[in-house]
Design an enzyme around this catalytic site. Structure first.
Site, PDB file in Angstrom:
ATOM      1  N   ARG A  17      47.751 -11.003  92.054  1.00  0.00           N
ATOM      2  CA  ARG A  17      48.386 -10.025  92.936  1.00  0.00           C
ATOM      3  C   ARG A  17      47.372  -9.439  93.902  1.00  0.00           C
ATOM      4  O   ARG A  17      46.270  -9.049  93.504  1.00  0.00           O
ATOM      5  CB  ARG A  17      49.031  -8.903  92.119  1.00  0.00           C
ATOM      6  N   ARG A  76      44.242  -2.469  86.848  1.00  0.00           N
ATOM      7  CA  ARG A  76      44.849  -3.018  88.068  1.00  0.00           C
ATOM      8  C   ARG A  76      43.923  -4.073  88.652  1.00  0.00           C
ATOM      9  O   ARG A  76      42.909  -3.759  89.256  1.00  0.00           O
ATOM     10  CB  ARG A  76      45.090  -1.887  89.075  1.00  0.00           C
ATOM     11  N   GLU A 129      51.993   1.712  81.665  1.00  0.00           N
ATOM     12  CA  GLU A 129      52.957   0.605  81.613  1.00  0.00           C
ATOM     13  C   GLU A 129      52.296  -0.657  81.071  1.00  0.00           C
ATOM     14  O   GLU A 129      51.235  -1.077  81.538  1.00  0.00           O
ATOM     15  CB  GLU A 129      53.486   0.351  83.025  1.00  0.00           C
ATOM     16  N   SER A 169      57.588  -4.389  81.516  1.00  0.00           N
ATOM     17  CA  SER A 169      58.700  -3.963  82.342  1.00  0.00           C
ATOM     18  C   SER A 169      59.813  -4.954  82.081  1.00  0.00           C
ATOM     19  O   SER A 169      59.631  -6.153  82.274  1.00  0.00           O
ATOM     20  CB  SER A 169      58.255  -4.008  83.808  1.00  0.00           C
ATOM     21  N   ARG A 209      46.297  -5.580  79.760  1.00  0.00           N
ATOM     22  CA  ARG A 209      46.514  -4.181  79.383  1.00  0.00           C
ATOM     23  C   ARG A 209      46.622  -4.026  77.863  1.00  0.00           C
ATOM     24  O   ARG A 209      46.292  -2.973  77.315  1.00  0.00           O
ATOM     25  CB  ARG A 209      47.757  -3.624  80.080  1.00  0.00           C
TER      26      ARG A 209
END
Length: 425
Positions: free
Chosen positions: A260, A275, A347, A350, A388
RNA sequence: GGAGGCGUUGCAGAGUGGACGAAUGCACCGGUCUUGAAAACCGGAGUGCCCUCACGGGCACCGGAGGUUCGAAUCCUCCCGCCUCCGCCA
């Protein structure tokens, strides 16, 4: 893509969903373009119909050796007219498509109303914050002290927002992937190892393109894009297909690295592995009949939660509110794991239903027993974000001496390692 | 990367300029026959868009995009995919 027939018939339904999303998109222009498109199609159809009949006349006349020069030149003119109209029609089609693709999915009615992530209601929680007799450290401090996370060298060989895992962390990453895949595969998901590069049509099918181009990495001079999530290759596996009803629901799990660009995230989570431009993720993807999708979403969430339960990591689940919901999703649960080093829930999964939004873009359908074809519903959820999860293990399982204990569930995957310890001085 | 071959309706497989949305076989769904089934026979099945309350109708689709032509599954160009051989490579 939203359903243009529904939009035509019930524009207020679409408008209400947009309003709840706090979107400022207006429908008038799309409705107008849709009307133009349909008018042109009707005109074109009529002209083509006429042309077809006259052409057959010509063929008959030629067989009878009649003089057809007049008819032929008349048809030549008609054909030119059709060509011109078809150009217009193509343009009108593209205009409708281009605009329609920018509209987000319709919300499910039970999506809570709200403006931002702060408004997401907590719907459940599991476990509790583990007690510490010392001040728990951030994962980057834990990892750098152990010599298993190397941010500087990763930045040297790539750039910022990449991490190099070493020794126990590298092994832990691999263990987590295998652990998650084994778990899901044993619970009814078929294991998939998809391409990590996909074409633009696939990106469009799941909704990344055209709107989120800036978030993606693309290969130069090729129509190939690095996957931002396994959702893209795995959902598009059935693009342009008609599945038979008795095969549904289809449930897949897939590991992929995810790439990403993190456009617009400058200054956010700049330290640590939260991130990154590259991270690992195990993804769950489902295709089902519309009437099953609500129940499948609940089960999907539980399947993702199961990973955290087995790792004995405390988490809570929030339901994303209308203003926070993603572009393609109709409803989303976020699972947030407790990170003691940051004293925050972050998070880690999701889980979303996309209703027929992706299915319409990617043309994924099924044939019902009645013989009718209909769009499937697609769902997906992280099960889990591996990077994560590694962060969560480092922060939750850190000891006062700086070492990290390996959770029981992962030990079979760690080759006998039960603890990652400080290197000898 | 080079050379050649191929891509048709669920599958197999005809079709080389008009009557072809497309033969035929298999598979599938009805029906007849049968105690039931098989076989046989009869019939029906593609997808999308548009018009219509509906019945029904129009248009498009033969890997994709263009082109030639009054007319293209069929001829031409480019692209994509698959197969075979050579080269290279893990």
């Amino acid at each position: 893509m939203i359903d243009l027939k529904l939009l035509r018939k019930n524009p207020e339904v679409v408008a209400e969903s947009l309003r709840r999303r706090r979107s400022n998109l207006a429908l008038d222009s799309l409705l107008l373009k849709d009307q133009t498109r349909r008018d042109l199609q009707k005109q074109g159809d009529d002209l083509r119909s006429n042309h077809k009949r006259r052409s057959e006349e010509l063929a008959r006349a030629m067989r009878m050796k009649a003089n057809v020069d007049t008819l032929r030149s008349e048809l030549r003119g008609l054909s030119a007219k059709i060509s011109a109209l078809e150009d217009e029609q193509r343009k009108a089609d593209a205009e409708v498509e281009d605009e329609a693709l920018l509209f987000p999915n319709l919300l499910l009615p039970d999506v809570p109303d709200g403006a931002t992530g702060d408004d997401n209601p907590v719907v459940s929680a599991w476990g509790g914050k583990p007690p510490f007799s010392f001040a728990p450290k951030n994962h980057w401090d834990v990892g750098e002290a152990l010599g298993i996370l190397d941010f500087e060298r990763a930045a040297k060989v790539a750039r910022a927002r990449f991490t190099c895992l070493k020794g126990g962390a590298a092994r832990l990453e691999r263990a987590l992937i295998s652990f998650m895949m084994d778990l899901h595969a044993s619970r009814g998901y078929t294991e998939i190892w998809p391409p990590f590069l996909v074409n633009g049509a696939s990106m469009r099918g799941t909704g990344q393109l055209p709107k989120f181009r800036a978030d993606l990495f693309k290969c130069e001079n090729e129509d190939l894009w690095l996957v931002p999530t396994a959702e893209v290759p795995v959902t598009n596996l059935h693009a342009d297909e008609i599945l038979t009803e008795d095969k549904l629901p289809v449930r897949y799990c897939a590991y992929t690295p995810c790439f990403r660009a993190e456009a617009g995230a400058a200054g956010k989570d700049t330290r640590g592995m939260i991130r990154q431009h590259q991270f690992d993720k195990v993804e769950l993807v489902k295709f089902c009949r519309p009437e099953e999708s609500a129940a499948e979403l609940e089960q999907l969430r539980l399947d993702a939660e199961e990973v955290l339960r087995r790792l004995n990591l405390h988490y809570r689940v929030v339901s994303l509110c209308s203003g926070d919901l993603g572009f393609s999703a109709a409803k989303t649960y976020d699972i947030e794991v407790w990170l003691p080093g940051q004293a925050a829930y972050r998070e880690i999964s999701s889980c979303s239903t996309f209703t027929d939004f992706q299915a319409r873009r990617a043309m994924i359908r099924y044939r019902a027993k009645s013989g009718e074809t209909a769009l499937v519903h697609t769902l997906n959820g992280s099960g889990l974000a591996v990077g994560r999860t590694l962060v969560a293990v480092l922060e939750n399982y850190q000891q006062s001496d700086g070492s990290v204990v390996i959770p029981d569930a992962l030990r079979p995957y760690m080759g006998g390692i039960t603890q990652i310890s400080l290197p000898p001085k």
